[in-house]
Enzyme design. Sequence first.
Site, PDB file in Angstrom:
ATOM      1  N   GLU A  52     -55.724   0.028  88.148  1.00  0.00           N
ATOM      2  CA  GLU A  52     -54.375  -0.091  88.446  1.00  0.00           C
ATOM      3  C   GLU A  52     -53.920   0.998  89.092  1.00  0.00           C
ATOM      4  O   GLU A  52     -54.464   2.323  88.899  1.00  0.00           O
ATOM      5  CB  GLU A  52     -53.742  -0.101  86.941  1.00  0.00           C
ATOM      6  CG  GLU A  52     -52.186  -0.191  86.932  1.00  0.00           C
ATOM      7  CD  GLU A  52     -51.442  -0.119  85.821  1.00  0.00           C
ATOM      8  OE1 GLU A  52     -50.267  -0.392  85.477  1.00  0.00           O
ATOM      9  OE2 GLU A  52     -52.285  -0.171  84.846  1.00  0.00           O
ATOM     10  N   ARG A  87     -67.522   2.225  77.524  1.00  0.00           N
ATOM     11  CA  ARG A  87     -66.858   3.423  78.283  1.00  0.00           C
ATOM     12  C   ARG A  87     -67.662   4.621  78.511  1.00  0.00           C
ATOM     13  O   ARG A  87     -68.479   4.775  77.685  1.00  0.00           O
ATOM     14  CB  ARG A  87     -65.353   3.799  77.919  1.00  0.00           C
ATOM     15  CG  ARG A  87     -64.570   2.588  77.803  1.00  0.00           C
ATOM     16  CD  ARG A  87     -63.285   2.742  76.866  1.00  0.00           C
ATOM     17  NE  ARG A  87     -62.528   3.929  77.456  1.00  0.00           N
ATOM     18  CZ  ARG A  87     -61.118   3.811  77.921  1.00  0.00           C
ATOM     19  NH1 ARG A  87     -60.892   2.680  77.974  1.00  0.00           N
ATOM     20  NH2 ARG A  87     -60.816   4.897  78.362  1.00  0.00           N
ATOM     21  N   LYS A  92     -55.444   7.960  80.426  1.00  0.00           N
ATOM     22  CA  LYS A  92     -54.713   8.429  81.583  1.00  0.00           C
ATOM     23  C   LYS A  92     -53.107   8.969  81.124  1.00  0.00           C
ATOM     24  O   LYS A  92     -52.728   9.759  82.141  1.00  0.00           O
ATOM     25  CB  LYS A  92     -54.476   6.974  82.402  1.00  0.00           C
ATOM     26  CG  LYS A  92     -55.191   6.581  83.302  1.00  0.00           C
ATOM     27  CD  LYS A  92     -54.792   5.386  84.262  1.00  0.00           C
ATOM     28  CE  LYS A  92     -55.722   5.136  85.387  1.00  0.00           C
ATOM     29  NZ  LYS A  92     -55.273   3.875  86.118  1.00  0.00           N
TER      30      LYS A  92
END
Length: 571
Positions: free
Chosen positions: A41, A276, A286
């Site tokens: 994104e 992750r 983020k």
Amino acid sequence: MDIQENSIEKKPSISFVEQFVEEDLAEGKNGGRIQTRFPPEPNGYLHIGHAKAICMDFGVAEKYNGVCNLRFDDTNPSKENNEYVENILHDIEWLGFKWNEIYYASDYFQKLWDFALWMIKNGHAYVDEQTSEQIAEQKGTPTTPGTASPYRDRPVEENLRLFEQMNTPEAVEGSMVLRAKMDMNNPNMHFRDPVIYRIIQTPHHRTGTTWHCYPMYDFAHGQSDYFEGVTHSICTLEFVPHRPLYDKLVDFLKEADGTAEKGLNDFRPRQIEFNRLNLTYTVMSKRKLHQLVDEHLVNGWDDPRMPTLCGMRRRGYSPESIRNFIKSIGYTKFDALNDIALLEAAVRDDLNKKATRVSAVVDPVRLVITNYPEGQSEDMEAENNPEQENGGTHTITFSRNLWIERADFMEDAPKKFFRMTPGNEVRLKNAYIVKCTGCTKDADGNITEIQAEYDPQSKSGMEGANRKVKGTLHWVSSDHCVKAEVREYDRLFFVENPSADGRDFHELLNADSLKVNTDCYVEQYAAQCKPGEYLQFIRLGYFMADPDSQEGKPVYNKTIGLKDTWAKKNK
């Protein structure tokens, strides 16, 4: 029959993701085709966690002769812009990967809208006018069933009219959403009538004001994979509970476009999840990285203390070291906290092979070679990198007046101090053997100058000059050097796992994570090096020139020390 020992080669180990891919290839799925995608994104800069996904997405495609596309998940215009797009492109290329095609979720906005209309017409979606708080409360909990929305059984025509109204400039954000009609009793919370469209009145970075209503990630992601022909949708573990919804929406889409009726059920993207990348003394959120930047707690996204790829690049990490680190920790089905020392070890290992050795003094004290002629100088050959067979050399100028490290001199030294002390000899690297004859102090007893005499017959490389001395020091000529700024970095957070600490993460910031030293000197060769050129300041660590450098005013970032001093310091 002769038997040959070691005739069977051990097959290299592969990740569980690659095992799934090989199983699909063996079964002939998707016509033997492999297609992956990396779907960031564009709402921030990539960090090292993204690098793990990049290495998997692009690596699988490369290994199995497939293709990997880059697709920007640009479904939330309130957080996205072209600055992030451009930096994502740059970071992927810097890591050493090349995409096959570039796509955007916004490429499919019309297709997704048409699919949403199909879902409404076929009784699979409805417009809900409750608040987000009401919807969340209505969904229940993982152990208690949800309750149906009062708008769940609206007539199709009314849903169509309201959905069209959602995509107008007059629509009020939060006043309506489109929800998929699924199962409010399903133990998987993602099936309890998920929101698939919401109103956002922010112009989109690509489509401008064409749209006012945007698809949610869960609605856009799987459909985009399907539109593009993705065979393996590889993502992180938090998407495991999303997978049944991913598959269900693909089922609806196949029904909508007629492929299910035509018996084309062999193709569907296969979602595979891996763990992750989490690092000690680091945050990957983020939201928190945005806070660090927006609140000026760091100097931008490319601050060398940040876990962003642009920050690591600016600090002097090499793309190969990051890829080697990711390969070393592997891919599993459970989350773990990786020691940042493993990353730093990978950086040291790679830079040792490629960094040019240069001389720099970061805590200087003057050394005068009293028997060396005043006004005279000579060039010495300095090896660029002893690890490289044909690494070449450069010249460093020697003269009467030098700078050495203050820590390399002790007036009253212990027995095993093999650096400079009165009466003892040391070699000046690439130059001569010198014997310290004394020092000068100021009124407070601080040493301001050291005196020594050199042996003219001891020049490095000279025949018969290799008599043994126990210490070798680096130096720069005070008449042939450039004053520089050196920025040294420490952990950004002082606790090992700031994400799991109950305190506000602002309280966990290391106040000493950046130290700036402006009283440094580098040899002239080093002063000409540019950002992107890997350097080792001899005996001090690895460094890289910073973009803040100006002509005659170089600035260097310390990438990493030659040894791991953090663990020793924090025992």
